[in-house]
Design a protein around this motif. Structure first.
Motif, mmCIF file in Angstrom:
data_model
loop_
_atom_site.group_PDB
_atom_site.id
_atom_site.type_symbol
_atom_site.label_atom_id
_atom_site.label_comp_id
_atom_site.label_asym_id
_atom_site.label_seq_id
_atom_site.Cartn_x
_atom_site.Cartn_y
_atom_site.Cartn_z
ATOM 1 N N THR A 48 0.827 -0.875 0.032
ATOM 2 C CA THR A 48 0.090 -0.070 -0.047
ATOM 3 C C THR A 48 0.863 1.218 -0.174
ATOM 4 O O THR A 48 1.972 1.141 0.509
ATOM 5 N N ASP A 49 0.421 2.435 -0.828
ATOM 6 C CA ASP A 49 1.159 3.350 -0.707
ATOM 7 C C ASP A 49 0.450 4.478 0.425
ATOM 8 O O ASP A 49 0.699 6.042 0.324
ATOM 9 N N SER A 50 -0.527 4.016 1.132
ATOM 10 C CA SER A 50 -1.094 4.708 2.106
ATOM 11 C C SER A 50 -0.567 5.028 3.209
ATOM 12 O O SER A 50 -0.368 3.678 4.062
ATOM 13 N N ALA A 51 0.069 6.068 4.151
ATOM 14 C CA ALA A 51 0.638 6.205 5.243
ATOM 15 C C ALA A 51 -0.342 5.730 6.468
ATOM 16 O O ALA A 51 0.269 5.095 7.308
ATOM 17 N N PHE A 52 -1.797 5.777 6.174
ATOM 18 C CA PHE A 52 -2.488 5.567 7.140
ATOM 19 C C PHE A 52 -2.686 3.935 7.382
ATOM 20 O O PHE A 52 -2.641 3.438 8.484
ATOM 21 N N ILE A 53 -2.781 3.257 6.256
ATOM 22 C CA ILE A 53 -2.774 1.885 6.172
ATOM 23 C C ILE A 53 -1.492 1.466 6.924
ATOM 24 O O ILE A 53 -1.529 0.338 7.562
ATOM 25 N N VAL A 54 -0.441 1.984 6.517
ATOM 26 C CA VAL A 54 0.911 1.380 7.117
ATOM 27 C C VAL A 54 0.929 1.554 8.587
ATOM 28 O O VAL A 54 1.368 0.693 9.216
ATOM 29 N N PHE A 55 0.324 2.847 9.029
ATOM 30 C CA PHE A 55 0.428 3.069 10.529
ATOM 31 C C PHE A 55 -0.397 1.929 11.126
ATOM 32 O O PHE A 55 -0.152 1.624 12.138
ATOM 33 N N ALA A 56 -1.685 1.895 10.561
ATOM 34 C CA ALA A 56 -2.633 1.333 11.407
ATOM 35 C C ALA A 56 -2.422 -0.393 11.273
ATOM 36 O O ALA A 56 -2.345 -1.104 12.382
ATOM 37 N N ALA A 57 -1.831 -0.703 10.125
ATOM 38 C CA ALA A 57 -1.306 -2.311 10.244
ATOM 39 C C ALA A 57 -0.363 -2.743 11.108
ATOM 40 O O ALA A 57 -0.424 -3.517 11.819
ATOM 41 N N ASN A 58 0.794 -1.758 11.137
ATOM 42 C CA ASN A 58 1.964 -1.871 12.048
ATOM 43 C C ASN A 58 1.364 -1.579 13.508
ATOM 44 O O ASN A 58 1.596 -2.726 14.283
ATOM 45 N N ALA A 59 0.554 -0.720 13.921
ATOM 46 C CA ALA A 59 0.036 -0.710 15.290
ATOM 47 C C ALA A 59 -0.790 -1.686 15.869
ATOM 48 O O ALA A 59 -0.667 -2.509 16.815
ATOM 49 N N PHE A 60 -1.820 -2.211 14.792
ATOM 50 C CA PHE A 60 -2.617 -3.567 15.351
ATOM 51 C C PHE A 60 -1.746 -4.675 15.412
ATOM 52 O O PHE A 60 -2.109 -5.594 16.163
ATOM 53 N N ALA A 61 -0.796 -4.786 14.603
ATOM 54 C CA ALA A 61 -0.037 -5.951 14.594
ATOM 55 C C ALA A 61 0.678 -6.057 15.822
ATOM 56 O O ALA A 61 1.111 -7.288 16.542
ATOM 57 N N LEU A 62 1.391 -4.907 16.161
ATOM 58 C CA LEU A 62 2.350 -4.869 17.416
ATOM 59 C C LEU A 62 1.542 -4.907 18.660
ATOM 60 O O LEU A 62 2.029 -5.475 19.838
#
Length: 337
Positions: free
Chosen positions: A221-235
């Motif tokens: 994805t090139d969406s910074a929001f999706i990158v942030f959300a995916a990282n946060a929920f995974a961690l």
């Protein structure tokens, strides 16, 4: 480009901070031995929250956005399992007592999230300036994949890396843990406990994983929001997942191989995207649904193959893998008499 509203950013950050505060309260303020039932309940809870968020995001922003989130979440979740390997090595190397392992894990999760936020901001800024960065990210992931595959049967030497050795030279360190304290006094002298060195080791490992995981999720994805959300929920679910699967980790003998394949695939995807944008529109791109299918498929195959392999040979032990090649190689346990 997916346009994310300011309200969505605010609500998502508030939700993550609330969950982080809950995790902090459980792991830092109330240290205790985590049993299988508790670990299972919290793992299911965090995965359920991530899935619920993903379903809402899909309904609110469309199927493509939802697919990108779930692909990013699965990539980060799979990489976080490799994180757990290294956490287990750190805990055993420094003999962290079980009731204080939650504190160490919670610190590691908070630090990992902070580092990823910084790298996400840097990555998004670079990508907005030049699409050439996709090529650089792709080459970085290919290099990481090759190194991880070459050293898939090794473990990182967390006790003798440069960060830990520097901390030992600079800081006065006591011999005893002194409960869960980071600082203590020995003969009137203020010193740090070995727990501080454990946290330094965790911080160094978090930095290395952030360098790899952010380009990997930008590959879907090139969406910074999706990158942030995916990282946060995974961690967020990492603390509970550690206690749930730490006994199973030794059996995932092909996980490092699978992760190297996933990183290589995403690296190729990024390079193809760069070629499509900067060289010729005729160069095909890999669609996100296909990426999601490949990632899930690889993880499923390596998990099943690992369990079959270790059932046939119970003496086999999985390794976290090393990016640089380490003189430390875990020995096979000898069968008990």
């Amino acid at each position: 480009m997916i346009e994310i509203s300011t309200l969505t950013w605010i609500v998502t950050i508030a939700l993550i901070l609330a969950l982080l505060a809950l995790d902090l309260a459980l792991g830092w303020l109330r240290p205790h031995r985590v049993g299988f039932r508790e670990a299972t309940a919290w793992s299911v809870f965090y995965v359920g929250v991530a899935v619920a968020f993903g379903v809402w995001f899909l309904l609110a922003y469309g199927a493509d956005a939802g697919t990108q989130f779930f692909a990013g979440y699965i990539v980060e979740k799979s990489l976080s399992v490799d994180n757990l390997f290294v956490f287990v090595i750190i805990m055993s190397t420094f003999a962290v007592v079980e009731e204080h392992q939650q504190k160490v894990l919670t610190f590691g999760i908070v630090l990992a999230l902070v580092m990823r936020v910084v790298f996400i901001a840097i990555g998004a800024a670079l990508l907005s300036l030049a699409s050439f960065v996709f090529l650089l990210f792709g080459l970085l992931l290919l290099y990481t994949a090759v190194q991880l595959f070459r050293h898939r049967d090794e473990d990182p030497d967390v006790e003798n890396n440069i960060v830990v050795n520097t901390a030992r030279r600079v800081l006065p360190i006591s011999d005893a843990y002194d409960g869960g304290k980071l600082f203590t006094r020995v003969d009137g002298r203020r010193m740090v406990t070995p727990l501080m060195i454990v946290l330094v080791a965790i911080g160094g490992i978090d930095l290395l994983f952030a360098l790899d995981s952010i380009p990997a999720v930008f590959g879907v994805t090139d969406s910074a929001f999706i990158v942030f959300a995916a990282n946060a929920f995974a961690l967020l679910g990492l603390r509970a997942l550690y206690f749930l699967v730490k006994g199973l980790l030794d059996r995932l003998v092909y996980l490092s191989t699978g992760l190297s394949l996933i990183l290589a695939f995403i690296g190729v995807k990024l390079i193809l995207h760069w070629l499509h944008v900067d060289v010729s529109p005729a160069v095909p791109e890999i669609p996100t649904p296909l990426s999601l299918g490949v990632i899930v498929g690889v993880l499923a195959v390596v998990t099943v193959a690992s369990l079959i392999k270790t059932r046939k040979d119970p003496t086999l032990v999985a390794h976290a893998g090393s990016l640089t090649g380490s003189p430390r190689r875990a020995e096979k346990p000898q069968p008990q008499e």
